[in-house]
Design a protein around this motif. Structure first.
Motif, mmCIF file in Angstrom:
data_model
loop_
_atom_site.group_PDB
_atom_site.id
_atom_site.type_symbol
_atom_site.label_atom_id
_atom_site.label_comp_id
_atom_site.label_asym_id
_atom_site.label_seq_id
_atom_site.Cartn_x
_atom_site.Cartn_y
_atom_site.Cartn_z
ATOM 1 N N ARG A 129 0.870 -1.173 0.000
ATOM 2 C CA ARG A 129 0.000 0.000 0.000
ATOM 3 C C ARG A 129 0.906 1.221 0.000
ATOM 4 O O ARG A 129 1.884 1.265 0.748
ATOM 5 C CB ARG A 129 -0.882 -0.029 1.248
ATOM 6 N N VAL A 148 -1.023 5.993 3.963
ATOM 7 C CA VAL A 148 -0.318 4.859 4.566
ATOM 8 C C VAL A 148 0.614 4.216 3.551
ATOM 9 O O VAL A 148 0.272 4.074 2.371
ATOM 10 C CB VAL A 148 -1.340 3.816 5.084
ATOM 11 N N HIS A 156 2.606 0.632 3.461
ATOM 12 C CA HIS A 156 2.771 -0.678 4.106
ATOM 13 C C HIS A 156 3.654 -1.519 3.194
ATOM 14 O O HIS A 156 3.371 -1.674 2.004
ATOM 15 C CB HIS A 156 1.394 -1.332 4.298
ATOM 16 N N TRP A 215 8.393 -6.312 8.280
ATOM 17 C CA TRP A 215 7.255 -5.533 7.812
ATOM 18 C C TRP A 215 7.289 -4.153 8.451
ATOM 19 O O TRP A 215 7.685 -4.001 9.604
ATOM 20 C CB TRP A 215 5.948 -6.224 8.188
ATOM 21 N N ARG A 268 5.122 -0.135 8.588
ATOM 22 C CA ARG A 268 3.949 0.684 8.282
ATOM 23 C C ARG A 268 4.285 2.126 8.617
ATOM 24 O O ARG A 268 4.734 2.428 9.725
ATOM 25 C CB ARG A 268 2.746 0.247 9.092
ATOM 26 N N ALA A 311 5.640 -3.558 11.776
ATOM 27 C CA ALA A 311 4.242 -3.975 11.674
ATOM 28 C C ALA A 311 4.168 -5.458 11.322
ATOM 29 O O ALA A 311 5.175 -6.111 11.065
ATOM 30 C CB ALA A 311 3.539 -3.149 10.595
ATOM 31 N N LYS A 338 -0.595 -7.484 8.156
ATOM 32 C CA LYS A 338 -1.847 -6.749 7.979
ATOM 33 C C LYS A 338 -1.678 -5.244 8.212
ATOM 34 O O LYS A 338 -2.625 -4.488 8.079
ATOM 35 C CB LYS A 338 -2.911 -7.301 8.923
ATOM 36 N N GLY A 339 -0.467 -4.847 8.606
ATOM 37 C CA GLY A 339 -0.202 -3.429 8.838
ATOM 38 C C GLY A 339 -0.418 -2.987 10.275
ATOM 39 O O GLY A 339 -0.335 -1.804 10.572
#
Length: 173
Positions: A57, A65, A67, A86, A88, A107, A110-111
């Protein structure tokens, strides 16, 4: 003010609860800004050497955002090989081509922020210097205690590798 050099290219210093990193790039400011602000460019260099980044994203606007996931694809990196990291981010202020302000946190896929992970408030400034660009990154932590923890995790070394990847990418453009 303690100032250190990780490489001949990057300098860093700690100012209270802030980590300040400076590095010069042999590219015009507009191009460096584009490398940070366009997802195709960003995915091509973001992360340390031997890591691949996928952007899930990317909304480059205030309150937008970002991500993403970095994966270690270099078998020579031992225990890091195959690991995922990960992140965010939420953008707060964007002034093209000179400034990007955002928060960043580790993150999950799923963020969702990782519990107890430090949140970093980041101000990225790009200054033009005769067809070159000076990047000044100020990462602010909520407390002075959080900063050494992240530095012990290798943040400075990771940023140096990160910006070496950007430097190589800019030479291709």
């Amino acid at each position: 003010m303690n100032e250190n050099k990780v490489s001949s290219q990057m300098k860093h210093r700690v100012e209270g609860k802030d980590l300040v990193v400076e590095r010069m790039f042999n590219a015009p400011r507009d191009l460096v800004f584009k490398a940070f602000s366009e997802p195709d460019h960003l995915a091509s260099w973001w992360g340390p050497k031997g890591w691949d980044t996928t952007i899930y994203r990317f909304e480059f606007e205030p309150n937008g955002v970002w991500h993403y996931c970095m994966r270690c694809i270099d078998k020579d990196q031992g225990d890091f090989y195959g690991q995922e990291s990960w992140g965010r981010s939420v953008f707060h202020e964007i002034i093209s081509p000179e400034k990007i302000v955002y928060t960043d946190v580790f993150a999950d896929e799923k963020g969702n922020p990782v519990p107890n992970a430090p949140e970093m408030f980041i101000t990225l400034k790009l200054e033009e210097h005769q067809c070159k660009t000076k990047l000044i990154l100020r990462t602010q932590f909520k407390s002075e205690e959080e900063l050494p923890k992240v530095m012990d995790m290798g943040m400075v070394k990771g940023l140096a590798s990160h910006y070496e990847e950007l430097d190589e990418y800019l030479k291709q453009l």
